[in-house]
Design an enzyme around this catalytic site. Structure first.
Site, mmCIF file in Angstrom:
data_model
loop_
_atom_site.group_PDB
_atom_site.id
_atom_site.type_symbol
_atom_site.label_atom_id
_atom_site.label_comp_id
_atom_site.label_asym_id
_atom_site.label_seq_id
_atom_site.Cartn_x
_atom_site.Cartn_y
_atom_site.Cartn_z
ATOM 1 N N ASN A 136 0.859 -1.189 0.000
ATOM 2 C CA ASN A 136 0.000 0.000 0.000
ATOM 3 C C ASN A 136 0.887 1.228 0.000
ATOM 4 O O ASN A 136 1.971 1.212 0.580
ATOM 5 C CB ASN A 136 -0.898 -0.006 1.248
ATOM 6 C CG ASN A 136 -1.991 1.038 1.150
ATOM 7 O OD1 ASN A 136 -2.883 0.930 0.311
ATOM 8 N ND2 ASN A 136 -1.920 2.056 1.986
ATOM 9 N N SER A 154 -18.189 -7.553 -7.822
ATOM 10 C CA SER A 154 -19.414 -7.069 -7.190
ATOM 11 C C SER A 154 -19.679 -7.821 -5.903
ATOM 12 O O SER A 154 -19.406 -9.011 -5.794
ATOM 13 C CB SER A 154 -20.612 -7.248 -8.117
ATOM 14 O OG SER A 154 -21.796 -6.870 -7.422
ATOM 15 N N GLY A 155 -20.218 -7.108 -4.950
ATOM 16 C CA GLY A 155 -20.587 -7.730 -3.683
ATOM 17 C C GLY A 155 -20.150 -6.915 -2.481
ATOM 18 O O GLY A 155 -20.375 -7.312 -1.347
ATOM 19 N N LYS A 173 -19.630 -5.512 -15.695
ATOM 20 C CA LYS A 173 -19.854 -5.025 -14.327
ATOM 21 C C LYS A 173 -20.686 -3.744 -14.352
ATOM 22 O O LYS A 173 -21.582 -3.547 -13.530
ATOM 23 C CB LYS A 173 -18.513 -4.767 -13.635
ATOM 24 C CG LYS A 173 -18.593 -4.041 -12.291
ATOM 25 C CD LYS A 173 -19.426 -4.829 -11.288
ATOM 26 C CE LYS A 173 -19.295 -4.362 -9.837
ATOM 27 N NZ LYS A 173 -19.331 -2.964 -9.542
ATOM 28 N N HIS A 222 -24.211 -4.671 -15.044
ATOM 29 C CA HIS A 222 -24.712 -5.245 -13.784
ATOM 30 C C HIS A 222 -25.205 -4.118 -12.870
ATOM 31 O O HIS A 222 -26.299 -4.183 -12.309
ATOM 32 C CB HIS A 222 -23.599 -6.051 -13.101
ATOM 33 C CG HIS A 222 -23.832 -6.309 -11.642
ATOM 34 N ND1 HIS A 222 -23.672 -5.331 -10.676
ATOM 35 C CD2 HIS A 222 -24.240 -7.414 -10.969
ATOM 36 C CE1 HIS A 222 -23.977 -5.833 -9.485
ATOM 37 N NE2 HIS A 222 -24.318 -7.098 -9.643
ATOM 38 N N ASN A 223 -24.402 -3.093 -12.727
ATOM 39 C CA ASN A 223 -24.794 -1.988 -11.852
ATOM 40 C C ASN A 223 -26.005 -1.244 -12.394
ATOM 41 O O ASN A 223 -26.868 -0.817 -11.627
ATOM 42 C CB ASN A 223 -23.627 -1.018 -11.662
ATOM 43 C CG ASN A 223 -22.568 -1.568 -10.725
ATOM 44 O OD1 ASN A 223 -22.438 -2.777 -10.558
ATOM 45 N ND2 ASN A 223 -21.789 -0.690 -10.125
ATOM 46 N N GLU A 242 -28.894 -3.181 -11.569
ATOM 47 C CA GLU A 242 -29.120 -3.011 -10.123
ATOM 48 C C GLU A 242 -29.921 -1.729 -9.849
ATOM 49 O O GLU A 242 -30.853 -1.729 -9.040
ATOM 50 C CB GLU A 242 -27.751 -2.974 -9.434
ATOM 51 C CG GLU A 242 -27.748 -2.649 -7.958
ATOM 52 C CD GLU A 242 -26.299 -2.489 -7.457
ATOM 53 O OE1 GLU A 242 -25.446 -3.322 -7.817
ATOM 54 O OE2 GLU A 242 -26.033 -1.528 -6.718
HETATM 55 P P1 2AM Z 1 -3.349 5.162 0.770
HETATM 56 O O1 2AM Z 1 -3.694 4.238 1.920
HETATM 57 O O2 2AM Z 1 -1.895 5.452 0.708
HETATM 58 O O3 2AM Z 1 -4.186 6.400 0.744
HETATM 59 C C1 2AM Z 1 -8.148 3.612 -1.595
HETATM 60 O O4 2AM Z 1 -8.046 4.993 -1.598
HETATM 61 C C2 2AM Z 1 -6.793 2.976 -1.744
HETATM 62 O O5 2AM Z 1 -6.141 3.467 -2.916
HETATM 63 C C3 2AM Z 1 -5.842 3.231 -0.580
HETATM 64 O O6 2AM Z 1 -5.157 2.047 -0.337
HETATM 65 C C4 2AM Z 1 -4.946 4.325 -1.126
HETATM 66 O O7 2AM Z 1 -3.660 4.343 -0.573
HETATM 67 C C5 2AM Z 1 -4.844 3.924 -2.573
HETATM 68 N N1 2AM Z 1 -4.471 5.024 -3.442
HETATM 69 C C6 2AM Z 1 -5.221 6.108 -3.750
HETATM 70 N N2 2AM Z 1 -4.582 6.900 -4.614
HETATM 71 C C7 2AM Z 1 -3.389 6.326 -4.864
HETATM 72 C C8 2AM Z 1 -2.286 6.657 -5.697
HETATM 73 N N3 2AM Z 1 -2.311 7.770 -6.457
HETATM 74 N N4 2AM Z 1 -1.236 5.828 -5.699
HETATM 75 C C9 2AM Z 1 -1.232 4.710 -4.948
HETATM 76 N N5 2AM Z 1 -2.257 4.328 -4.148
HETATM 77 C C10 2AM Z 1 -3.320 5.121 -4.103
#
Ligand code: 2AM
Length: 478
Positions: free
Chosen positions: A32, A128-129, A183, A186-187, A190
């Site tokens: 992450n 989805s879910g 998808k 699907h939405n 929905e």
């Molecule tokens: P973060 O925890 O560092 O904010 C939902 O927002 C997910 O997408 C989170 O895990 C977020 O990371 C990630 N995310 C959003 N924008 C991003 C970006 N530009 N580069 C990498 N991860 C991103």
């Protein structure tokens, strides 16, 4: 590396998907942008399986066995492109990037083409879910190449929901953006399902004169029949719920302005481009936007019309069962329209869509899961080239049997002043298809009058124009 799959983007959807893979015995690499999320996941859920946490993109890529399978679970849009730009240079030919976000299929097509140039597979995947599905088994709609699916499919099928007969709710949808397209539809479906259920509720409330708790009971009864579905089930739960603060049914204290995140709107926008009438989905999108126009509704409250007076008690029960018939028939129409859109998209974008299999993977995990989807699968199993679901004998028979009730419900709604855009447009679609002649003939006459747009005749081949501004004789143009 040892991990069979990696997930980057560990907000709740990504986290739950990673846990789902791990719980099914796969070794899962984790990444992450903000490393604390990765650490939190391992701290809280590390005991559920084998995770390989990575702090940097390089570590993450190195943790994966080859060919690499890298699932991206970030917010659709710019973040997806940013993550692709970060990882693609670190990957090698044959590696796969799986986008599990709610991307627009056109973006997926663009990304797939760009990555294909570099020898990478890009698998746009509809999931989805919601959070619960991601953890315990979603409905999964992967696009991309056959080759990528061979490597990835078994894992996705393992973590997917299973239908009542044990079949995985995951199948290879088709090339490039096909998974995200399906998808999206699907939405859209929905949205239509939810709108029809909302109208059924409104009719029972103001036509039959039932209170929410009673309507919850009616829905529970319907849920034991052909309308058996997740959305009917949760509708009963919502209607039975009493607000703790006021003691009122919760539905009476929720502000009546529906919001939307955009996939319904996309479905309609693209249907317009494809020339496919998805009036049920369109009315559902418009009903939500109308509900949000508080200013407009304030003006409207002053307009003349009947105040709904509930039917007498002895008629109410019969009316409620007619509403069930109208709901079922309207639902069949909106699925018919949605599948027409899939069929048209297949032709436009070169996807070989197995429509029966698509209905099949919606039977579990996703929001529109329903017993009814078996009938769609059965219809396409009988005839894969079915031009419309309404050409299927069983659906045609059911609509024929429901039509008297359907007409009564729409007419009663009009008389009582209860808005039923979904029921009404579905019935109009049905009647338009039935009509031996449509007033489109007149439309063509008008177009020829003001714009010399020409017309065809029923009795002769050729293109014709009437010289409206001269002697009104007819000219054959070709
Ligand atoms: P973060 O925890 O560092 O904010 C939902 O927002 C997910 O997408 C989170 O895990 C977020 O990371 C990630 N995310 C959003 N924008 C991003 C970006 N530009 N580069 C990498 N991860 C991103």
């Amino acid at each position: 590396g040892t991990a069979q799959i990696g997930v980057t983007g560990l907000a709740v959807m990504g986290r739950n998907l990673a846990r789902n893979f791990a719980r099914n015995g796969y070794t899962v690499a984790l990444h992450n942008r903000t490393a604390s999320r990765t650490r939190d996941l391992v701290e809280q859920f590390g005991h559920e399986g084998t995770f390989v946490p990575a702090e940097t993109a390089e570590e993450f890529v190195a943790a994966l066995e080859r060919p690499r399978r890298l699932v991206v679970m970030v917010k659709a849009g710019a973040a997806t492109d940013a993550v692709i730009d970060e990882f693609a240079p670190l990957l090698e030919p044959g590696d796969m990037i799986i986008d599990g976000g709610n991307a627009h299929f056109a973006d997926t097509r663009r990304r797939e083409a760009a990555l294909r140039e570099r020898g990478l597979h890009f698998v746009g995947t509809g999931i989805s879910g919601g959070e619960e599905g991601a953890l315990n088994g979603p409905s999964i709609m992967p696009g991309g190449s056959e080759e990528a699916y061979e490597s990835l499919g078994p894992m996705l099928e393992t973590i997917s929901a299973k239908a009542a007969d044990g079949t995985p709710c995951c199948t290879h949808i088709g090339a490039d953006g096909a998974g995200h397209f399906v998808k999206m539809v699907h939405n859209g479906i929905e949205y239509a399902d939810m709108q029809l259920i909302a109208e059924a509720y409104d009719l029972l409330r103001h036509g039959a004169g039932y209170e929410p708790a009673r309507i919850a009971e009616v829905f529970r009864g319907w849920n034991a029949g052909r309308l058996d579905s997740y959305l009917i089930e949760i509708t009963a739960e919502v209607l039975a719920h009493v607000d703790a603060a006021t003691g009122q049914p919760l539905v009476d204290v929720i502000l009546d302005q529906a919001e939307q995140k955009g996939t319904g709107r996309w479905t309609v926008q693209i249907a317009l481009d494809l020339g496919v009438p998805v009036s049920g989905i369109a009315e559902a999108v418009f009903a939500r936007s109308l509900s949000g126009h508080a200013d407009l509704r304030a003006v409207g409250r002053g307009l003349a019309g009947p105040t709904p007076v509930a039917l007498p008690a002895d008629e109410a029960e019969r009316f409620a069962s007619q509403v069930e018939e109208a709901l079922y028939a309207s639902k069949v129409v909106s699925y018919t329209q949605g599948f027409h859109q899939l069929q048209a998209a297949g032709a436009e974008y070169g996807w070989t869509l197995d429509l029966g299999a698509i209905a099949g993977i919606w039977r579990g995990g996703c929001i529109i899961r329903a017993a009814f989807l078996d009938r769609i699968t059965a219809a396409y199993a009988k005839d894969a080239a079915l031009p419309s679901l309404l050409a299927d004998e069983q659906f045609a028979g059911e609509l024929g049997a429901a039509q008297d009730a359907w007409r009564t419900v729409v007419a009663t709604a009009a008389r009582l002043g209860i808005p039923v855009p979904g029921f009404a447009t579905a019935l109009s679609y049905y009647d338009a298809l039935r009509a031996p002649r449509l007033p489109a003939a007149l439309t063509q006459g008008q177009r020829d009058f003001f714009g010399a747009h020409t017309y065809h005749r029923v009795d002769r081949d050729g293109v014709f124009h009437t010289t409206w501004s001269e002697d009104r004789s007819e000219e054959q143009q070709s």
